[in-house]
Design a protein around this motif. Structure first.
Motif, PDB file in Angstrom:
ATOM      1  N   UNK A 247       0.833  -1.200   0.000  1.00  0.00           N
ATOM      2  CA  UNK A 247       0.000   0.000   0.000  1.00  0.00           C
ATOM      3  C   UNK A 247       0.871   1.255   0.000  1.00  0.00           C
ATOM      4  N   UNK A 248       0.669   2.081  -1.018  1.00  0.00           N
ATOM      5  CA  UNK A 248       1.376   3.354  -1.148  1.00  0.00           C
ATOM      6  C   UNK A 248       0.335   4.429  -1.426  1.00  0.00           C
ATOM      7  N   UNK A 249       0.270   5.433  -0.569  1.00  0.00           N
ATOM      8  CA  UNK A 249      -0.724   6.500  -0.720  1.00  0.00           C
ATOM      9  C   UNK A 249      -2.134   5.943  -0.909  1.00  0.00           C
ATOM     10  N   UNK A 311      -1.014   5.524  -8.543  1.00  0.00           N
ATOM     11  CA  UNK A 311      -0.131   5.749  -7.399  1.00  0.00           C
ATOM     12  C   UNK A 311       0.894   6.839  -7.723  1.00  0.00           C
ATOM     13  N   UNK A 312       1.227   6.987  -8.996  1.00  0.00           N
ATOM     14  CA  UNK A 312       2.158   8.062  -9.374  1.00  0.00           C
ATOM     15  C   UNK A 312       1.457   9.420  -9.324  1.00  0.00           C
ATOM     16  N   UNK A 313       0.191   9.455  -9.722  1.00  0.00           N
ATOM     17  CA  UNK A 313      -0.583  10.688  -9.572  1.00  0.00           C
ATOM     18  C   UNK A 313      -0.736  11.042  -8.094  1.00  0.00           C
ATOM     19  N   UNK A 314      -1.006  10.036  -7.251  1.00  0.00           N
ATOM     20  CA  UNK A 314      -1.182  10.280  -5.817  1.00  0.00           C
ATOM     21  C   UNK A 314       0.116  10.843  -5.205  1.00  0.00           C
ATOM     22  N   UNK A 315       1.251  10.342  -5.649  1.00  0.00           N
ATOM     23  CA  UNK A 315       2.520  10.866  -5.122  1.00  0.00           C
ATOM     24  C   UNK A 315       2.643  12.358  -5.422  1.00  0.00           C
ATOM     25  N   UNK A 316       2.280  12.735  -6.636  1.00  0.00           N
ATOM     26  CA  UNK A 316       2.335  14.158  -6.979  1.00  0.00           C
ATOM     27  C   UNK A 316       1.369  14.958  -6.119  1.00  0.00           C
ATOM     28  N   UNK A 317       0.159  14.435  -5.914  1.00  0.00           N
ATOM     29  CA  UNK A 317      -0.832  15.155  -5.117  1.00  0.00           C
ATOM     30  C   UNK A 317      -0.383  15.325  -3.675  1.00  0.00           C
ATOM     31  N   UNK A 318       0.341  14.345  -3.138  1.00  0.00           N
ATOM     32  CA  UNK A 318       0.775  14.406  -1.740  1.00  0.00           C
ATOM     33  C   UNK A 318       2.083  15.169  -1.561  1.00  0.00           C
ATOM     34  N   UNK A 319       2.980  15.116  -2.549  1.00  0.00           N
ATOM     35  CA  UNK A 319       4.336  15.657  -2.356  1.00  0.00           C
ATOM     36  C   UNK A 319       4.695  16.792  -3.308  1.00  0.00           C
ATOM     37  N   UNK A 320       3.957  16.929  -4.425  1.00  0.00           N
ATOM     38  CA  UNK A 320       4.324  17.916  -5.423  1.00  0.00           C
ATOM     39  C   UNK A 320       5.399  17.448  -6.388  1.00  0.00           C
ATOM     40  N   UNK A 321       5.831  16.187  -6.277  1.00  0.00           N
ATOM     41  CA  UNK A 321       6.876  15.655  -7.154  1.00  0.00           C
ATOM     42  C   UNK A 321       6.222  15.042  -8.391  1.00  0.00           C
ATOM     43  N   UNK A 322       6.458  15.644  -9.545  1.00  0.00           N
ATOM     44  CA  UNK A 322       5.972  15.046 -10.784  1.00  0.00           C
ATOM     45  C   UNK A 322       6.601  13.664 -10.937  1.00  0.00           C
ATOM     46  N   UNK A 338      16.940   1.313 -12.653  1.00  0.00           N
ATOM     47  CA  UNK A 338      15.550   0.894 -12.528  1.00  0.00           C
ATOM     48  C   UNK A 338      14.884   1.907 -11.601  1.00  0.00           C
ATOM     49  N   UNK A 339      14.142   2.816 -12.175  1.00  0.00           N
ATOM     50  CA  UNK A 339      13.526   3.903 -11.432  1.00  0.00           C
ATOM     51  C   UNK A 339      12.127   3.431 -11.030  1.00  0.00           C
ATOM     52  N   UNK A 340      12.039   2.800  -9.882  1.00  0.00           N
ATOM     53  CA  UNK A 340      10.871   1.988  -9.554  1.00  0.00           C
ATOM     54  C   UNK A 340       9.820   2.742  -8.740  1.00  0.00           C
ATOM     55  N   UNK A 341       8.625   2.182  -8.782  1.00  0.00           N
ATOM     56  CA  UNK A 341       7.553   2.567  -7.862  1.00  0.00           C
ATOM     57  C   UNK A 341       7.757   1.857  -6.531  1.00  0.00           C
ATOM     58  N   UNK A 342       8.253   0.622  -6.613  1.00  0.00           N
ATOM     59  CA  UNK A 342       8.540  -0.161  -5.408  1.00  0.00           C
ATOM     60  C   UNK A 342       9.574  -1.224  -5.756  1.00  0.00           C
ATOM     61  N   UNK A 343      10.569  -1.379  -4.891  1.00  0.00           N
ATOM     62  CA  UNK A 343      11.580  -2.425  -5.071  1.00  0.00           C
ATOM     63  C   UNK A 343      12.363  -2.605  -3.786  1.00  0.00           C
ATOM     64  N   UNK A 344      12.740  -3.837  -3.518  1.00  0.00           N
ATOM     65  CA  UNK A 344      13.618  -4.162  -2.394  1.00  0.00           C
ATOM     66  C   UNK A 344      13.059  -3.656  -1.064  1.00  0.00           C
ATOM     67  N   UNK A 346      11.095  -0.962  -0.550  1.00  0.00           N
ATOM     68  CA  UNK A 346      10.917   0.480  -0.404  1.00  0.00           C
ATOM     69  C   UNK A 346      10.189   1.074  -1.611  1.00  0.00           C
ATOM     70  N   UNK A 347       9.276   2.035  -1.343  1.00  0.00           N
ATOM     71  CA  UNK A 347       8.661   2.751  -2.466  1.00  0.00           C
ATOM     72  C   UNK A 347       9.621   3.781  -3.043  1.00  0.00           C
ATOM     73  N   UNK A 348       9.436   4.080  -4.320  1.00  0.00           N
ATOM     74  CA  UNK A 348      10.204   5.111  -5.032  1.00  0.00           C
ATOM     75  C   UNK A 348      11.704   4.866  -4.903  1.00  0.00           C
ATOM     76  N   UNK A 349      12.068   3.616  -5.086  1.00  0.00           N
ATOM     77  CA  UNK A 349      13.448   3.162  -4.909  1.00  0.00           C
ATOM     78  C   UNK A 349      14.134   3.131  -6.276  1.00  0.00           C
ATOM     79  N   UNK A 350      15.176   3.910  -6.452  1.00  0.00           N
ATOM     80  CA  UNK A 350      15.916   3.969  -7.712  1.00  0.00           C
ATOM     81  C   UNK A 350      17.208   3.185  -7.551  1.00  0.00           C
ATOM     82  N   UNK A 351      17.326   2.078  -8.308  1.00  0.00           N
ATOM     83  CA  UNK A 351      18.445   1.155  -8.149  1.00  0.00           C
ATOM     84  C   UNK A 351      19.189   0.998  -9.470  1.00  0.00           C
ATOM     85  N   UNK A 352      20.504   0.828  -9.383  1.00  0.00           N
ATOM     86  CA  UNK A 352      21.271   0.496 -10.581  1.00  0.00           C
ATOM     87  C   UNK A 352      21.264  -1.016 -10.767  1.00  0.00           C
ATOM     88  N   UNK A 353      21.834  -1.548 -11.846  1.00  0.00           N
ATOM     89  CA  UNK A 353      21.786  -2.996 -12.071  1.00  0.00           C
ATOM     90  C   UNK A 353      22.446  -3.829 -10.983  1.00  0.00           C
TER      91      UNK A 353
END
Length: 535
Positions: A247-249, A311-322, A338-344, A346-353
């Motif tokens: 569950x995210x936002x 969930x990406x729209x909700x993130x913008x509505x809650x945080x202002x981050x496009x 890998x610019x993820x919505x969820x991984x490992x 954590x939400x909004x987790x950006x990971x390299x290979x």
């Protein structure tokens, strides 16, 4: 080596099963009105002058990075290398440019035939399937340093290419014979197994080939559709399970439930697999020729895609981050994230290979922004569109995206980004891109008759039709994604399962239909009407 002949289903199996005239497995009393199934999801209509200019800009990448000797296009800028995934993106661009009138038929045919010839004659990994990487100048298979060698095959990349080869042969029947000769050379015995899973391969440090299950929720089903469109039966790969939610936002986001510690494969939640399924296939089941563009016969794919968007729209509505998340290239190390919505976990987790956290590389991906704009007509996607619509060079294509932290745009142009942007614009103009127009006999179905080549290569055989028991009640198995899980898309009961329509950004609050028992059916004799079928 899994070399024995496999059992495959084909379009003929579907036609045979329809003889039994099984009624829908669900019932719903007085359902509220649904959206017109003839109207595509999202935006629909002719391109504006600005959108037309965007399409021309995206196509300029494929003019600048085209290799005249091979017909291939560089995956990233001037570097002469590509994959089957990026080649699929080039086919996406080629079809879109022609359909939108950016190039004429002469240029389309020239490029298409040159590409088909190169793909037809590729040196294959271990003589089986296309290598993961090829040099675009020579067409030779290479390693990741673009030096002669081989590194395995990717079932996800090949699945994407098969989607676009199918689109080409359906839209342009005069090319079908030539296109069929591409996959006819391949050997599928190590790619698919009897339980419907799909496998890629890699070369270990000691030079041994390993075949490993490839793909996670989102991408796996998209690639599986590519194979199903050619008559294979990847039923396990087409299923949603095993999955769970995080569950995210307040949005229950679908996540692949396979444990990365056991399977050594991260469960990245990304936009692109769902996006491509919608733009190219309309979130339909493979070989569904009847559903309108506003009815998704692979219903749970539309429901999950809607959550991925929302969930990406909700993130913008809650945080202002496009937010428009997808995997993408970056300048300098680590070169790709890998610019993820969820991984490992954590939400909004950006990971390299290597799964190293790279928060400064999070970005609004141009392909995700324009793709979501095409599939969801909302004020938020209007904003996403504005953030990337002019992020380009007139003679080079669109940049990868804009960093979320204010560090400017990603100064790279890629085939995948520009190909998906072109496909999104074509979707707006024409709806889902796969359109069935070719009813001719197919070489793919008739080749190697009276030989054992099809069996030795584990190709589907359209002549094998399993008998259907019309006096037997179908097994009553609950769908992996039940009707009660459709919170944002409306359930449309169908004989083949649960379809979806009228997806929105708020929960629809319509009670799910109840599963109704399906009585045994008698087989219909040829020529009988419904009234003449015996009780």
């Amino acid at each position: 080596m899994r070399g024995r002949q496999r059992r495959f289903t084909s379009a003929l199996l579907l036609a045979t099963s329809l003889v039994c005239a099984v009624p829908p497995a669900f019932s719903q009393d007085d359902p509220p009105a649904l959206a017109d199934p003839a109207v595509p999801f999202g935006r629909s209509g002719p391109l504006t002058q600005r959108e037309r200019a965007m399409a021309e800009t995206a196509w300029s990448y494929f003019v600048l990075r085209f290799q005249e000797e091979t017909g291939l296009v560089n995956a990233v800028g001037s570097y002469p290398s590509t994959t089957m995934w990026d080649t699929g993106s080039y086919v996406s661009a080629l079809v879109s440019a022609y359909e939108l009138g950016i190039i004429d038929k002469r240029e389309f045919d020239r490029r298409a035939n040159l590409l088909i010839s190169t793909l037809r004659n590729l040196s294959l990994f271990r003589g089986e399937l296309p290598n993961k990487v090829y040099n675009t100048e020579t067409g030779a298979k290479v390693n990741y340093a673009n030096q002669p060698g081989e590194v395995g095959f990717s079932v996800l990349d090949i699945g994407r290419l098969l989607v676009w080869l199918k689109i080409m042969k359906e839209r342009y029947p005069y090319l079908a014979n030539s296109i069929d000769n591409i996959p006819m050379r391949w050997n599928y015995c190590n790619l698919a197994n009897d339980d419907g899973r799909l496998f890629g391969s890699l070369v270990s440090g000691n030079g041994e080939t390993r075949y490993v299950q490839e793909g996670r929720l989102g991408y796996e089903e998209y690639a599986a559709k590519g194979f199903a469109l050619w008559g294979f039966d990847p039923h396990a790969a087409l299923e949603a399970g095993p999955y769970t939610y995080t569950t995210i936002y307040d949005i229950e986001v679908p996540v692949d439930a396979r444990d990365p510690r056991i399977f050594n494969n991260q469960n990245y939640v990304l936009t692109e697999g769902y996006l491509l399924d919608g733009l190219e296939l309309g979130w339909d089941l493979p070989n569904d020729k009847d559903s309108g563009p506003g009815l998704a016969s692979h219903g749970w794919r539309a429901e999950f895609a809607n959550r991925i968007y929302l969930v990406q729209q909700r993130r913008f509505e809650r945080t202002g981050i496009l937010t428009a998340r997808s995997e993408h290239q970056v300048e300098g190390a680590p070169y790709f994230v890998y610019d993820t919505i969820f991984a490992d976990g954590y939400p909004w987790n950006t990971l390299d290979p290597s799964d190293v956290y790279q928060p400064d590389r999070a970005a609004i991906a141009a392909k995700a922004a324009v793709g979501m704009w095409a599939l969801w007509e909302t004020p938020y996607t209007d904003l996403l569109f504005e953030s990337v619509a002019d992020l380009s060079e007139e003679e080079g294509g669109f940049y990868e995206g804009v960093y979320e932290n204010g560090n400017g745009f990603i100064p790279l142009h890629t085939a995948n980004n520009n190909g998906i942007i072109l496909a999104a614009l074509l979707y707006k103009a024409q709806g889902p891109i796969l359109q069935y127009r070719n009813d001719n006999t197919q070489v793919w179905d008739t080749a190697f008759e009276y030989t054992d080549i099809r069996a030795r290569r584990c190709m589907p055989d359209p002549k094998i039709v399993e008998p259907v028991c019309c006096n037997c009640a179908p097994a009553q198995s609950a769908p992996q994604v039940p009707a009660s899980a459709f919170q944002f898309c409306r359930v449309v009961p169908e004989a083949g399962g649960i379809a979806a329509s009228t997806c929105g950004v708020e929960k629809h609050l319509v009670p799910p239909p109840e599963i109704a028992a399906v009585p045994p059916q008698a087989c219909r004799a040829p020529g009988l009407t419904d009234a003449e079928v015996p009780e």
